[in-house]
Motif scaffolding. Structure first.
Motif, PDB file in Angstrom:
ATOM      1  N   THR A   1      29.753 -87.416  -2.840  1.00 28.11           N
ATOM      2  CA  THR A   1      28.771 -88.431  -2.457  1.00 28.11           C
ATOM      3  C   THR A   1      29.417 -89.815  -2.424  1.00 28.11           C
ATOM      4  OG1 THR A   1      26.940 -89.727  -3.382  1.00 28.11           O
ATOM      5  CG2 THR A   1      28.029 -88.251  -4.890  1.00 28.11           C
ATOM      6  N   PRO A   2      28.992 -90.665  -1.499  1.00 29.28           N
ATOM      7  CA  PRO A   2      29.571 -92.014  -1.461  1.00 29.28           C
ATOM      8  C   PRO A   2      29.238 -92.829  -2.715  1.00 29.28           C
ATOM      9  CG  PRO A   2      27.762 -91.823   0.110  1.00 29.28           C
ATOM     10  CD  PRO A   2      28.042 -90.447  -0.391  1.00 29.28           C
ATOM     11  N   ALA A   3      28.317 -92.343  -3.533  1.00 30.00           N
ATOM     12  CA  ALA A   3      28.052 -93.022  -4.810  1.00 30.00           C
ATOM     13  C   ALA A   3      29.275 -92.963  -5.713  1.00 30.00           C
ATOM     14  CB  ALA A   3      26.852 -92.378  -5.509  1.00 30.00           C
ATOM     15  N   MET A   4      30.210 -92.061  -5.375  1.00 29.93           N
ATOM     16  CA  MET A   4      31.443 -91.951  -6.162  1.00 29.93           C
ATOM     17  C   MET A   4      32.526 -92.917  -5.683  1.00 29.93           C
ATOM     18  SD  MET A   4      31.641 -87.777  -6.349  1.00 29.93           S
ATOM     19  CE  MET A   4      32.901 -87.625  -7.626  1.00 29.93           C
ATOM     20  N   ALA A   5      32.227 -93.701  -4.642  1.00 30.22           N
ATOM     21  CA  ALA A   5      33.230 -94.622  -4.108  1.00 30.22           C
ATOM     22  C   ALA A   5      33.340 -95.843  -5.000  1.00 30.22           C
ATOM     23  CB  ALA A   5      32.853 -95.017  -2.675  1.00 30.22           C
ATOM     24  N   THR A   6      34.052 -95.701  -6.096  1.00 27.58           N
ATOM     25  CA  THR A   6      34.172 -96.796  -7.052  1.00 27.58           C
ATOM     26  C   THR A   6      35.486 -96.662  -7.821  1.00 27.58           C
ATOM     27  OG1 THR A   6      32.980 -97.981  -8.791  1.00 27.58           O
ATOM     28  CG2 THR A   6      32.890 -95.597  -8.889  1.00 27.58           C
ATOM     29  N   GLY A   7      35.991 -97.781  -8.299  1.00 27.89           N
ATOM     30  CA  GLY A   7      37.308 -97.816  -8.945  1.00 27.89           C
ATOM     31  C   GLY A   7      37.429 -96.884 -10.133  1.00 27.89           C
ATOM     32  N   GLY A   8      38.489 -96.106 -10.185  1.00 31.44           N
ATOM     33  CA  GLY A   8      38.746 -95.228 -11.308  1.00 31.44           C
ATOM     34  C   GLY A   8      38.391 -93.778 -11.039  1.00 31.44           C
ATOM     35  N   MET A   9      37.693 -93.522  -9.918  1.00 30.12           N
ATOM     36  CA  MET A   9      37.255 -92.161  -9.639  1.00 30.12           C
ATOM     37  C   MET A   9      38.444 -91.241  -9.340  1.00 30.12           C
ATOM     38  SD  MET A   9      34.629 -90.522  -9.904  1.00 30.12           S
ATOM     39  CE  MET A   9      33.060 -91.367  -9.757  1.00 30.12           C
ATOM     40  N   GLY A  10      39.453 -91.791  -8.706  1.00 39.98           N
ATOM     41  CA  GLY A  10      40.646 -90.998  -8.405  1.00 39.98           C
ATOM     42  C   GLY A  10      41.458 -90.685  -9.656  1.00 39.98           C
ATOM     43  N   ASP A  11      41.515 -91.628 -10.561  1.00 39.72           N
ATOM     44  CA  ASP A  11      42.214 -91.397 -11.827  1.00 39.72           C
ATOM     45  C   ASP A  11      41.556 -90.268 -12.601  1.00 39.72           C
ATOM     46  OD1 ASP A  11      43.801 -93.787 -11.328  1.00 39.72           O
ATOM     47  OD2 ASP A  11      42.003 -94.914 -11.866  1.00 39.72           O
TER      48      ASP A  11
ATOM     49  N   HIS B   1      34.725 -81.991  -9.779  1.00 46.08           N
ATOM     50  CA  HIS B   1      34.641 -83.457  -9.782  1.00 46.08           C
ATOM     51  C   HIS B   1      33.524 -83.928  -8.849  1.00 46.08           C
ATOM     52  CE1 HIS B   1      36.416 -87.417  -8.248  1.00 46.08           C
ATOM     53  NE2 HIS B   1      36.447 -87.628  -9.545  1.00 46.08           N
ATOM     54  N   SER B   2      33.477 -83.383  -7.657  1.00 49.68           N
ATOM     55  CA  SER B   2      32.432 -83.772  -6.712  1.00 49.68           C
ATOM     56  C   SER B   2      31.081 -83.200  -7.097  1.00 49.68           C
ATOM     57  CB  SER B   2      32.784 -83.278  -5.302  1.00 49.68           C
ATOM     58  OG  SER B   2      33.895 -83.984  -4.812  1.00 49.68           O
ATOM     59  N   TYR B   3      31.104 -82.011  -7.651  1.00 53.11           N
ATOM     60  CA  TYR B   3      29.860 -81.361  -8.052  1.00 53.11           C
ATOM     61  C   TYR B   3      29.155 -82.210  -9.121  1.00 53.11           C
ATOM     62  CZ  TYR B   3      26.718 -77.735  -9.801  1.00 53.11           C
ATOM     63  OH  TYR B   3      25.599 -77.024 -10.180  1.00 53.11           O
ATOM     64  N   ILE B   4      29.939 -82.641 -10.097  1.00 58.72           N
ATOM     65  CA  ILE B   4      29.374 -83.500 -11.145  1.00 58.72           C
ATOM     66  C   ILE B   4      28.924 -84.831 -10.545  1.00 58.72           C
ATOM     67  CG2 ILE B   4      29.918 -84.797 -13.260  1.00 58.72           C
ATOM     68  CD1 ILE B   4      31.846 -82.509 -14.014  1.00 58.72           C
ATOM     69  N   GLY B   5      29.729 -85.380  -9.651  1.00 55.66           N
ATOM     70  CA  GLY B   5      29.371 -86.638  -8.999  1.00 55.66           C
ATOM     71  C   GLY B   5      28.041 -86.537  -8.273  1.00 55.66           C
ATOM     72  N   GLU B   6      27.855 -85.462  -7.531  1.00 55.97           N
ATOM     73  CA  GLU B   6      26.584 -85.265  -6.809  1.00 55.97           C
ATOM     74  C   GLU B   6      25.423 -85.174  -7.775  1.00 55.97           C
ATOM     75  OE1 GLU B   6      26.323 -82.043  -4.080  1.00 55.97           O
ATOM     76  OE2 GLU B   6      27.495 -83.064  -2.533  1.00 55.97           O
ATOM     77  N   LYS B   7      25.669 -84.459  -8.862  1.00 57.53           N
ATOM     78  CA  LYS B   7      24.610 -84.275  -9.871  1.00 57.53           C
ATOM     79  C   LYS B   7      24.199 -85.629 -10.471  1.00 57.53           C
ATOM     80  CE  LYS B   7      24.048 -81.458 -13.991  1.00 57.53           C
ATOM     81  NZ  LYS B   7      24.674 -82.146 -15.130  1.00 57.53           N
ATOM     82  N   ILE B   8      25.178 -86.405 -10.860  1.00 54.28           N
ATOM     83  CA  ILE B   8      24.865 -87.722 -11.433  1.00 54.28           C
ATOM     84  C   ILE B   8      24.254 -88.616 -10.356  1.00 54.28           C
ATOM     85  CG2 ILE B   8      25.854 -89.803 -12.469  1.00 54.28           C
ATOM     86  CD1 ILE B   8      28.031 -87.989 -13.689  1.00 54.28           C
ATOM     87  N   GLY B   9      24.746 -88.476  -9.133  1.00 49.57           N
ATOM     88  CA  GLY B   9      24.275 -89.301  -8.018  1.00 49.57           C
ATOM     89  C   GLY B   9      22.805 -89.057  -7.682  1.00 49.57           C
ATOM     90  N   GLU B  10      22.256 -87.967  -8.175  1.00 53.01           N
ATOM     91  CA  GLU B  10      20.833 -87.728  -7.924  1.00 53.01           C
ATOM     92  C   GLU B  10      19.957 -88.794  -8.568  1.00 53.01           C
ATOM     93  OE1 GLU B  10      19.984 -83.718  -9.143  1.00 53.01           O
ATOM     94  OE2 GLU B  10      21.462 -82.939  -7.711  1.00 53.01           O
ATOM     95  N   ASN B  11      20.413 -89.356  -9.675  1.00 55.32           N
ATOM     96  CA  ASN B  11      19.610 -90.442 -10.250  1.00 55.32           C
ATOM     97  C   ASN B  11      20.375 -91.721 -10.588  1.00 55.32           C
ATOM     98  OD1 ASN B  11      20.844 -89.221 -12.381  1.00 55.32           O
ATOM     99  ND2 ASN B  11      18.964 -88.338 -13.209  1.00 55.32           N
TER     100      ASN B  11
END
Lengths: 284, 284, 284, 284
Positions: free
Chosen positions: B206-216, B243-253
């Motif tokens: 999700t683009p909600a994951m587009a933030t500094g430190g996500m790649g690390d 990594h993306s699965y968790i991101g999507e889950k958190i991105g829901e809220n």
């Protein structure tokens, strides 16, 4: 070999009497945490505080003071370069825990020797991690008097007992333990606790706990329990059992059980097993 | 191009066998975090620990040690000014991750070269962030033997492959990958993972994951998974997907998904996909 | 005077387009935090990251780096004694926030002047706290070009405008604002936002938010919103409203609303107001 | 001896008037935390902030600044080696708290004397921990004018009053208190608060609170309450009661009540007792 049962928790974790203060729950002094292994002493200290130790002092490299206080303002800190303060810390303690992250350098050895030389008969001394390795390596003789509790994992037990991991069978361990003045908590898949006259096995635990820092956490819990509960043998068994009990509980919904998660649960789970205070239980 | 499916998680994340200890879950050594980018190596280290790596050592500027321990007492630290300790850390590891916050200074280059010179055939080496840029810039030849995993974002891939971002099409990427001895995890909207013989696409995120430190954070998860699970190719795919699965889950809220939030969920979500251990899965 | 309505949140907080990366969400550079007021820049930085800014760099005294990373590994740090790095940080930013905990020393003044001298037309510059006081005190002329946003509380507005607090009535404020090239966010019981052609009042907020660090948090949110959303005027109004909205929400069950609590809620509450992306909204 | 009742909380914790700002809720300056006892001043500062003090400054050894900010960015810090800044901090405060972790060194004594010499009639000064011991040991005469609040535990009260713990009976305490210009909060199983004309007993609390740092937390709460609520006598009683009330609440499911857990609950529990603002309650 006897098996520790859950009832040990009810027997040991008794209600605090109303007229008591922090001095009644022991003073724990932890020594460890060099420039590389500061995390080990932080975890052990957190475990001691969360287990209910009355006062906790941490003797460690000054570089660890900031992170320790950021996690645990409840503890006091002593720079281990300050020999006088270090002696004061050890002298004032009812329970001493030495080893988590102590390291194997020459200074580590000197610090270990200093601490051992200060111990008094009334103190309980828990010997963990690098302290076990140093004692084995330098064949250090422990001064008689204090009650000692060793908490080796299998490799450290090999060093201490001379028994290679493959030969650490019950009878061999029992024989090796006889050479040692102290309780031995042999950490492994089913941890065994060796006293002078008998051996107890911890029937629980989970491989989800196989992660760095878990042993430091157990050592801190043993320190916290030894500071509050008596007899010490029972306190050790209860700490061993509780550590695994919490680990199993967290492991029900975590793939890996981190030490910091275990620590957060200690006080909550202890409460579940608290039983009414027995008369005269309180020390001084 | 194949598409990674959720079942990769069940295939890779197997139950830990009961008779195991932290040594069975790998030793990860992370190198990075200069005076400006300490946060990057902290996040990568947290991700490795929370993914279940058995032991984690972090080689970084000493100014980062305090904040790392404040967040993660489970890790060990090594000052990267201490060359001997640094070599020890790399030599003792089963998985080496170099790059998060390493920087592009002369010292960064020397540290990268030193680490590469130490690598052994049995090790997995993940190359991330500044390490990729340095390798591209100085045309560094990697010593053959270890398994390499590169984790570039599109700009870093441009540097490494010579392909401008606009020309990073599947066939071009595939051709460029052939020049590279190692797995390439190309981080982008739908991350692609290039192996020698095939390419996998991550269908989620999700683009909600587009933030500094996500790649690390991803790099640290790949390190943690590579330390525990085999074959490594599968472990990499599982880490990318998770990594993306968790991101999507958190991105829901959450409008933005912070790396520290992803890290908190790793072990919980891994547990949901855990399947029974296969015989003989455990390494040594 | 118009009243900001809750719908500003829906208008401004639009869904992120799928093909985007952290570069699309702005680079925020924060300058502040001397040896006494490090907490101010930590709070502002946390607020910027939690609001969704793509990349956040913090230029501050080196003594604050450890605590900043302990709280926020997502940010990068620059020692403000390092002039070159500081210039790089400011030059690379799309949004600059100067002031939280900057101090009123001679060095603070020099740092402010340096930052102002580096600003480019394309940048948004938020001027908060001590930076406002310094500008007033030294009658600093801001270089034309960048978009400025001032965030004074009443005492700072007195210094900047010359209007004593008792005389800060709407018309007087409006007249004083005309002298100032920039948006003015006048923080008070019902915060007012002055643009060139109109004034907006924030109808919400609670006195439970009257506590140290709350203004730093708002400044950080304005920075984060300005980095992501357009037009900037709307972004500012949305940040002001959201800050109070979250404060009111927390204030329902807390007697005092701490800045760190507000920060934890930002991303969650933003998600509740997220609306579908409008075509072409994404910057570069 | 009267017994404090829960209604004190409703009487003291009144709703904040809408037109108020942080200046209306007091400026607290805390002095303490030497190189060994930094945790004490961290806990006291957290308690003051979480109780709702408007602005909090902490004068402490510079080695404690990082951990304090890592836990509490809401506070400002002053290095106590910087005499000028220290004086500024004390002069600018409405409430001064000296003692948590201050230590008993020569420098501690000099700092105590300096602070006492700066006090003004309008200020409230809370004297805790080592400050009490120093005052007793060096028979320091407090300058008349400020309102003093002493917070000794039984051992400190012994030092201050000359009454051995076994002889600290109500009448003896009452007589000893007459020699002292100030409120005395005698911390023990059922804490007693001595004013000039009467004595109040705190009927609640739990031995689960008998742990290091709990007194520092209470001192910080008294500081926070004194900064906001009037009359001060009532504020002190309310802080004492609330501290134990929260402890009992946490103790329902925790075996030991840690100070950091108490702190997290302060603002939530205060809200439950908040009553409508009385006219004219607000200071300036």
């Amino acid at each position: 070999m006897k098996v520790i049962s859950k009832s040990i928790l009810n027997e040991v974790i008794t209600q605090r009497p109303p007229h008591s203060h922090k001095g009644n729950y022991g003073k724990v002094c932890l020594i460890g945490g060099n420039s590389q292994y500061g995390g080990a002493i932080i975890l052990a200290s957190q475990a001691a505080v969360h287990s209910g130790a009355g006062l906790v002092s941490v003797v460690t490299a000054s570089k660890n003071h900031g992170s320790l206080h950021a996690r645990l303002p409840e503890a006091m800190v002593i720079d281990w370069e300050n020999r006088n303060k270090m002696c004061e810390g050890v002298n004032g303690a009812s329970v001493v825990l030495i080893g988590p992250g102590l390291g194997l350098e020459e200074e580590s050895l000197q610090r270990l020797k200093l601490v051992l030389s200060l111990l008094k008969q009334s103190q309980v001394c828990i010997i963990d991690g690098s302290a076990i390795t140093l004692i084995a390596q330098y064949k250090i003789i422990l001064p008689p008097g204090p009650m000692y509790i060793f908490t080796p994992h299998e490799k450290e037990w090999e060093r201490l007992s001379g028994l290679p991991i493959g030969k650490q069978l019950l009878d061999e361990n029992r024989r090796a333990k006889k050479e040692i003045d102290g309780v031995v908590v042999l950490k492994k898949h089913r941890t065994e606790v060796f006293f002078d006259d008998n051996v107890w096995q911890n029937p629980i635990g989970t491989p989800a706990m196989a992660t760095g820092g878990m042993g430091d956490t157990l050592a801190g819990m043993i320190a916290g329990f030894s500071a509050q509960f008596q007899p010490i043998d029972q306190a050790v068994l209860a700490a061993v059992y509780l550590h695994s009990y919490i680990g199993e509980k967290i492991g029900e919904n975590h793939y890996v059980v981190l030490p910091t998660k275990v620590i957060e649960e200690i006080s909550l789970v202890m409460k579940q097993f608290e039983t009414e205070s027995k008369t005269g239980r309180l020390g001084t």
